[in-house]
Design an enzyme around this catalytic site. Structure first.
Site, mmCIF file in Angstrom:
data_model
loop_
_atom_site.group_PDB
_atom_site.id
_atom_site.type_symbol
_atom_site.label_atom_id
_atom_site.label_comp_id
_atom_site.label_asym_id
_atom_site.label_seq_id
_atom_site.Cartn_x
_atom_site.Cartn_y
_atom_site.Cartn_z
ATOM 1 N N ARG A 151 0.841 -1.192 0.000
ATOM 2 C CA ARG A 151 0.000 0.000 0.000
ATOM 3 C C ARG A 151 0.884 1.253 0.000
ATOM 4 N NH1 ARG A 151 -1.785 -3.610 3.953
ATOM 5 N NH2 ARG A 151 -3.866 -4.483 3.627
ATOM 6 N N HIS A 248 -2.986 2.788 -5.868
ATOM 7 C CA HIS A 248 -3.622 1.528 -5.474
ATOM 8 C C HIS A 248 -3.881 0.636 -6.688
ATOM 9 C CE1 HIS A 248 -4.962 -0.289 -1.777
ATOM 10 N NE2 HIS A 248 -6.018 -0.784 -2.374
ATOM 11 N N ARG A 251 -1.282 -1.836 -7.051
ATOM 12 C CA ARG A 251 -1.505 -2.959 -6.126
ATOM 13 C C ARG A 251 -2.494 -3.947 -6.742
ATOM 14 N NH1 ARG A 251 -1.370 -4.416 -0.560
ATOM 15 N NH2 ARG A 251 -3.365 -5.001 0.367
ATOM 16 N N HIS A 274 -3.416 -9.321 3.567
ATOM 17 C CA HIS A 274 -4.840 -9.444 3.880
ATOM 18 C C HIS A 274 -5.040 -10.415 5.036
ATOM 19 C CE1 HIS A 274 -6.214 -8.146 -0.419
ATOM 20 N NE2 HIS A 274 -5.968 -7.124 0.364
ATOM 21 N N TYR A 283 -9.696 -10.446 -6.454
ATOM 22 C CA TYR A 283 -8.737 -10.367 -7.552
ATOM 23 C C TYR A 283 -8.762 -11.597 -8.449
ATOM 24 C CZ TYR A 283 -6.743 -6.497 -4.924
ATOM 25 O OH TYR A 283 -6.563 -5.318 -4.265
#
Length: 302
Positions: A151, A248, A251, A274, A283
């Protein structure tokens, strides 16, 4: 409910979030904004205390948010913030009932994360030319974000000692002060070595205050989180990639490309930091080209 008591309860809750839950400053700010917004609603409705709030009042509040066209995700967050706040107050015996627990969270919109195609990533990096300190810095930043999927908030707090280019690893301090090691690819290592040896010393010399942070601005001080968005927008324009772009999205691209190329979902979960696998599963979408390739390779009559 007087404003002094409101503030007192809020400060107690913030200390709990910071000390016991290890929440980031960004999370604390969101909680504060959400609670203050509900306080404003209470005063407008003539509600003197949180204990006076009924389920009907809560329905009015949620209806107002939807009428103002807030996104479902925002409405859900505001309700969740108040639910957590009331739960804390009940635990501290400052509130008898948590009426916010009676309301269900709005169903989230099922929007897929936006990402760059691999060819677009190559185009982005090819557009960063030059060996000036800021060129070396920007190349290192974008290579690192894409190579690790960290991040921006994590990137902004990196120090030189968190990086070990000899073995290609990075120590990242994630949400809730949780630490994780992530590997770094050869392209990012090359860009980081160039920045650390030739770019960063020139930037650091601009300031009389020494700093251990990895990425510096043109004044030699710490690069702010907002600056990352500015850098990316500038480099996207240079590469003639006219996307609505944010750091982001790199990412998202990191996770998407790993999964599209056969990476295990739980490995990607660990790399992204996560807590829940369900967060990573967003994703598992694939590009149209990938769908077509898999179909042609595996369907018996394709």
């Amino acid at each position: 409910m007087n404003q002094q008591l409101e503030q007192q309860w809020l400060e107690q809750f913030k200390r709990y979030l910071q000390i016991e839950k290890g929440c980031s400053p960004h999370t604390l700010l969101n909680y504060t904004r959400d609670i203050l917004a509900f306080y404003t609603f209470m005063r407008r409705e003539g509600l003197d205390s949180l204990s006076d709030v009924t389920y009907a009042d809560l329905r009015v509040y949620l209806s107002e948010l939807f009428a103002q066209e807030y996104a479902r995700k925002t409405v859900s967050r505001r309700l969740s913030s108040m639910r957590s706040f009331a739960h804390f107050l009940k635990r501290e015996q400052l509130l008898e009932e948590n009426v916010f627990a009676q309301a269900s969270l709005p169903k989230a919109e099922s929007r897929l994360p936006q990402f760059l195609y691999e060819e677009e990533v190559d185009q982005l990096f090819a557009g960063i030319k030059g060996d000036e300190p800021l060129d070396l810095r920007d190349r290192a930043i974008l290579e690192l974000l894409y190579a690790t999927g960290i991040r921006v908030s994590e990137c902004a707090t990196l120090q030189l000692t968190d990086l070990d280019v000899s073995i290609g690893t990075l120590l990242v301090y994630g949400k809730g002060k949780k630490e994780r090691y992530v590997p770094i690819g050869s392209c990012a290592i090359q860009a980081l070595n160039a920045y650390i040896s030739s770019g960063r010393p020139h930037l650091a010399a601009k300031s009389t205050i020494p700093t251990k942070e990895l990425f510096l601005n043109y004044r030699g001080t710490v690069l702010s989180e907002r600056s990352y968005r500015t850098i990316l927008k500038k480099r996207m324009n240079q590469a003639a990639l006219y996307h609505e772009m944010s750091p982001h999205k790199l990412r998202h691209s990191f996770a998407t490309h790993l999964l599209n190329n056969g990476a295990d979902l739980r490995v990607v979960q660990e790399l992204l930091g996560h807590v829940n696998l369900s967060t990573t599963q967003v994703y598992t979408h694939v590009s149209k080209d990938r769908l077509r390739d898999v179909y042609l390779d595996h369907h018996p009559r394709a």
